[in-house]
Design a protein around this motif. Structure first.
Motif, mmCIF file in Angstrom:
data_model
loop_
_atom_site.group_PDB
_atom_site.id
_atom_site.type_symbol
_atom_site.label_atom_id
_atom_site.label_comp_id
_atom_site.label_asym_id
_atom_site.label_seq_id
_atom_site.Cartn_x
_atom_site.Cartn_y
_atom_site.Cartn_z
ATOM 1 N N MET A 174 0.786 -1.176 0.063
ATOM 2 C CA MET A 174 -0.089 0.028 0.125
ATOM 3 C C MET A 174 0.771 1.190 0.045
ATOM 4 S SD MET A 174 -2.965 -1.063 2.375
ATOM 5 C CE MET A 174 -3.896 0.366 2.159
ATOM 6 N N VAL A 175 0.370 2.247 -0.583
ATOM 7 C CA VAL A 175 0.959 3.630 -0.690
ATOM 8 C C VAL A 175 0.210 4.647 0.094
ATOM 9 C CG1 VAL A 175 1.721 5.342 -2.383
ATOM 10 C CG2 VAL A 175 1.970 2.911 -2.898
ATOM 11 N N PHE A 176 0.945 5.393 0.800
ATOM 12 C CA PHE A 176 0.241 6.586 1.590
ATOM 13 C C PHE A 176 1.022 7.894 1.612
ATOM 14 C CE2 PHE A 176 -1.067 2.654 3.614
ATOM 15 C CZ PHE A 176 -2.399 3.135 4.235
ATOM 16 N N PRO A 177 0.593 9.086 1.656
ATOM 17 C CA PRO A 177 1.334 10.169 1.586
ATOM 18 C C PRO A 177 2.432 10.338 2.758
ATOM 19 C CG PRO A 177 -0.971 10.782 1.354
ATOM 20 C CD PRO A 177 -0.952 9.397 1.794
ATOM 21 N N ALA A 178 3.542 10.768 2.217
ATOM 22 C CA ALA A 178 4.802 10.312 3.221
ATOM 23 C C ALA A 178 4.559 11.072 4.409
ATOM 24 C CB ALA A 178 6.219 10.591 2.375
ATOM 25 N N HIS A 179 4.145 12.597 4.424
ATOM 26 C CA HIS A 179 4.112 13.219 5.639
ATOM 27 C C HIS A 179 2.851 12.807 6.677
ATOM 28 C CE1 HIS A 179 0.942 14.970 3.106
ATOM 29 N NE2 HIS A 179 0.624 15.833 4.039
ATOM 30 N N ARG A 180 2.226 11.875 6.136
ATOM 31 C CA ARG A 180 1.209 11.218 6.890
ATOM 32 C C ARG A 180 1.385 9.986 7.750
ATOM 33 N NH1 ARG A 180 -3.561 14.053 4.711
ATOM 34 N NH2 ARG A 180 -4.970 12.879 6.272
ATOM 35 N N THR A 181 2.751 9.477 7.467
ATOM 36 C CA THR A 181 3.155 8.300 7.913
ATOM 37 C C THR A 181 4.111 8.152 8.763
ATOM 38 O OG1 THR A 181 4.450 7.512 6.161
ATOM 39 C CG2 THR A 181 2.107 6.968 5.755
ATOM 40 N N THR A 182 4.105 7.005 9.578
ATOM 41 C CA THR A 182 5.462 6.928 10.636
ATOM 42 C C THR A 182 6.661 7.075 9.801
ATOM 43 O OG1 THR A 182 4.084 5.617 12.051
ATOM 44 C CG2 THR A 182 6.365 5.805 12.341
ATOM 45 N N ALA A 183 6.853 6.055 8.847
ATOM 46 C CA ALA A 183 8.168 5.903 8.055
ATOM 47 C C ALA A 183 8.291 7.158 7.130
ATOM 48 C CB ALA A 183 8.146 4.691 7.481
ATOM 49 N N GLY A 184 7.354 7.566 6.941
ATOM 50 C CA GLY A 184 7.476 8.779 5.878
ATOM 51 C C GLY A 184 8.000 10.108 6.540
ATOM 52 N N LEU A 185 7.569 10.269 7.625
ATOM 53 C CA LEU A 185 8.303 11.300 8.573
ATOM 54 C C LEU A 185 9.564 10.865 8.963
ATOM 55 C CD1 LEU A 185 5.292 11.895 10.963
ATOM 56 C CD2 LEU A 185 6.221 13.390 9.266
ATOM 57 N N LEU A 186 9.956 9.860 9.280
ATOM 58 C CA LEU A 186 11.486 9.370 9.394
ATOM 59 C C LEU A 186 12.192 9.760 8.259
ATOM 60 C CD1 LEU A 186 10.773 6.074 11.271
ATOM 61 C CD2 LEU A 186 11.905 7.924 12.407
ATOM 62 N N LEU A 187 11.761 9.557 7.066
ATOM 63 C CA LEU A 187 12.782 9.462 5.865
ATOM 64 C C LEU A 187 12.619 10.754 5.381
ATOM 65 C CD1 LEU A 187 11.416 6.214 4.316
ATOM 66 C CD2 LEU A 187 13.519 6.631 5.419
ATOM 67 N N LEU A 188 11.556 11.467 5.491
ATOM 68 C CA LEU A 188 11.501 13.065 5.238
ATOM 69 C C LEU A 188 12.575 13.690 6.154
ATOM 70 C CD1 LEU A 188 7.741 13.726 4.620
ATOM 71 C CD2 LEU A 188 9.680 13.668 2.892
ATOM 72 N N ALA A 189 12.715 13.392 7.433
ATOM 73 C CA ALA A 189 13.387 14.050 8.495
ATOM 74 C C ALA A 189 14.903 13.866 8.112
ATOM 75 C CB ALA A 189 13.312 13.525 9.722
ATOM 76 N N ASP A 190 15.326 13.001 7.186
ATOM 77 C CA ASP A 190 16.648 12.786 6.738
ATOM 78 C C ASP A 190 17.076 13.711 5.382
ATOM 79 O OD1 ASP A 190 18.722 10.906 7.601
ATOM 80 O OD2 ASP A 190 18.908 10.224 5.440
ATOM 81 N N LEU A 191 16.185 14.569 4.986
ATOM 82 C CA LEU A 191 16.340 15.376 3.919
ATOM 83 C C LEU A 191 16.836 16.817 4.339
ATOM 84 C CD1 LEU A 191 13.289 14.716 1.661
ATOM 85 C CD2 LEU A 191 15.638 13.502 1.655
ATOM 86 N N SER A 192 17.686 17.544 3.474
ATOM 87 C CA SER A 192 18.134 18.865 3.792
ATOM 88 C C SER A 192 16.810 19.689 3.254
ATOM 89 C CB SER A 192 19.245 19.140 2.868
ATOM 90 O OG SER A 192 18.576 19.152 1.548
ATOM 91 N N ASP A 193 16.935 20.914 3.842
ATOM 92 C CA ASP A 193 15.761 21.963 3.546
ATOM 93 C C ASP A 193 15.348 21.865 1.958
ATOM 94 O OD1 ASP A 193 15.199 22.360 6.115
ATOM 95 O OD2 ASP A 193 16.130 24.488 6.304
ATOM 96 N N GLU A 194 16.547 21.905 1.145
ATOM 97 C CA GLU A 194 16.447 21.868 -0.098
ATOM 98 C C GLU A 194 15.817 20.838 -0.864
ATOM 99 O OE1 GLU A 194 19.169 22.609 1.492
ATOM 100 O OE2 GLU A 194 19.363 24.685 1.223
ATOM 101 N N GLU A 195 16.334 19.693 -0.385
ATOM 102 C CA GLU A 195 15.714 18.338 -0.703
ATOM 103 C C GLU A 195 14.097 18.329 -0.666
ATOM 104 O OE1 GLU A 195 19.179 15.242 -0.329
ATOM 105 O OE2 GLU A 195 18.182 15.705 1.421
ATOM 106 N N LEU A 196 13.793 18.827 0.560
ATOM 107 C CA LEU A 196 12.437 18.946 1.187
ATOM 108 C C LEU A 196 11.597 19.875 0.246
ATOM 109 C CD1 LEU A 196 10.671 17.655 3.308
ATOM 110 C CD2 LEU A 196 10.809 19.676 4.626
ATOM 111 N N GLU A 197 12.334 20.981 -0.076
ATOM 112 C CA GLU A 197 11.528 21.854 -1.164
ATOM 113 C C GLU A 197 11.231 21.235 -2.274
ATOM 114 O OE1 GLU A 197 10.398 24.857 -1.060
ATOM 115 O OE2 GLU A 197 11.290 25.908 0.855
ATOM 116 N N GLU A 198 11.922 20.476 -3.074
ATOM 117 C CA GLU A 198 12.211 19.770 -4.038
ATOM 118 C C GLU A 198 10.725 18.641 -4.240
ATOM 119 O OE1 GLU A 198 14.828 17.109 -7.511
ATOM 120 O OE2 GLU A 198 15.929 18.016 -5.726
ATOM 121 N N VAL A 199 10.930 17.821 -2.952
ATOM 122 C CA VAL A 199 9.844 16.972 -2.977
ATOM 123 C C VAL A 199 8.497 17.659 -2.899
ATOM 124 C CG1 VAL A 199 8.740 15.190 -1.521
ATOM 125 C CG2 VAL A 199 11.324 15.336 -1.719
#
Length: 258
Positions: free
Chosen positions: A137-162
């Protein structure tokens, strides 16, 4: 949230569900045998064979000379059998089962692709009231446990790109508030774990930690999910410790597999 992100249809069709899950396995992992698909779906070999035959007929799958089924032309984005997703899943599954034996709660492994996360492995617990498998199953990253963990690993620039606003031109309501998200991710980096209380689905609480490669980059999120009525904040530290120990074991096995 006021409602779950994914609500099962009122009249599910098992054969369709099985075919879609089999196609997902081929796309994510690159190949499978009849017996492998039968085990993953929990069906007889004859049923798995019929499902795969139909996928071949509709070009969702092909069968090679070794009688291994792989993603067909319709699933052209599939990775080969030694893809990172395939290796992650193989390395993690034995450890997921041990976590379930230890905690008796459903355990998942999830990866991020862009602004979404996909569950690549899920082992259900034995309790009558439990969180069901989310595998595939696929979910929005910012709404899931793992998604938040993996987004936290990004720089501000990478987050802006996503979350480039151009990607949301036709669906502006789906784009999160980046200011609030950045602040939340900053807190998560300090914690090293995530507690998701009914953010993705009503009645569900999950705790997760990252799985990293040799360079320290987060590859996946390892989480345990349970009905919110069974979550006890006093157990949080023990949950995080068990998950961190498991993540380190997965990382060791993944490194040895190279």
């Amino acid at each position: 949230m006021d409602k779950p992100l994914k609500t099962p249809p009122p009249y599910p069709i098992a054969s369709v569900d099985h075919a879609l899950r089999a196609a997902t396995v081929l796309q994510m992992e690159g190949g499978a045998t009849v017996s492998g698909i039968a085990e993953r779906l929990g069906v007889a070999r004859s049923t798995a064979h019929r499902i795969l035959a139909m996928l071949v007929y509709r070009d969702f799958a092909v069968q090679d000379d070794d009688r291994l089924y792989r993603a067909g032309p319709v699933l052209e984005l599939a990775a080969h059998s030694q893809s990172l997703v395939s290796r992650l899943r193989a390395a993690a599954l034995p450890h997921l089962r041990r976590v379930v034996d230890l905690l008796d709660e459903t355990t998942n492994l999830t990866v991020r692709t862009g602004d979404t996360t996909r569950f690549i492995a899920s082992v259900e617990c034995r309790q009558a009231l439990r969180v069901g498998s989310r595998e595939g199953m696929v979910f929005p990253a910012h709404r899931t446990t793992a998604g938040l963990l993996l987004l936290a690993d990004l720089s501000d620039e990478e987050l802006e790109e996503v979350y480039d606003i151009e990607h949301y031109r036709d669906r502006p309501a789906d784009r999160p508030d980046l200011g609030r998200l950045r602040a939340e991710l900053k807190r998560l980096r300090g914690n090293g774990f995530v507690v998701n209380k009914e953010r993705s689905e009503r009645g569900l609480t999950a705790v997760g930690v990252p799985v990293r490669d040799r360079d320290g980059t987060a590859l996946a999120g390892l989480s345990v999910s349970m009905p919110s009525v069974r979550y006890d904040a006093r157990r949080l530290q023990s949950l995080v410790t068990a998950l961190n120990n498991t993540a380190r074991a997965v990382e060791r096995d993944l490194g040895e597999d190279r």
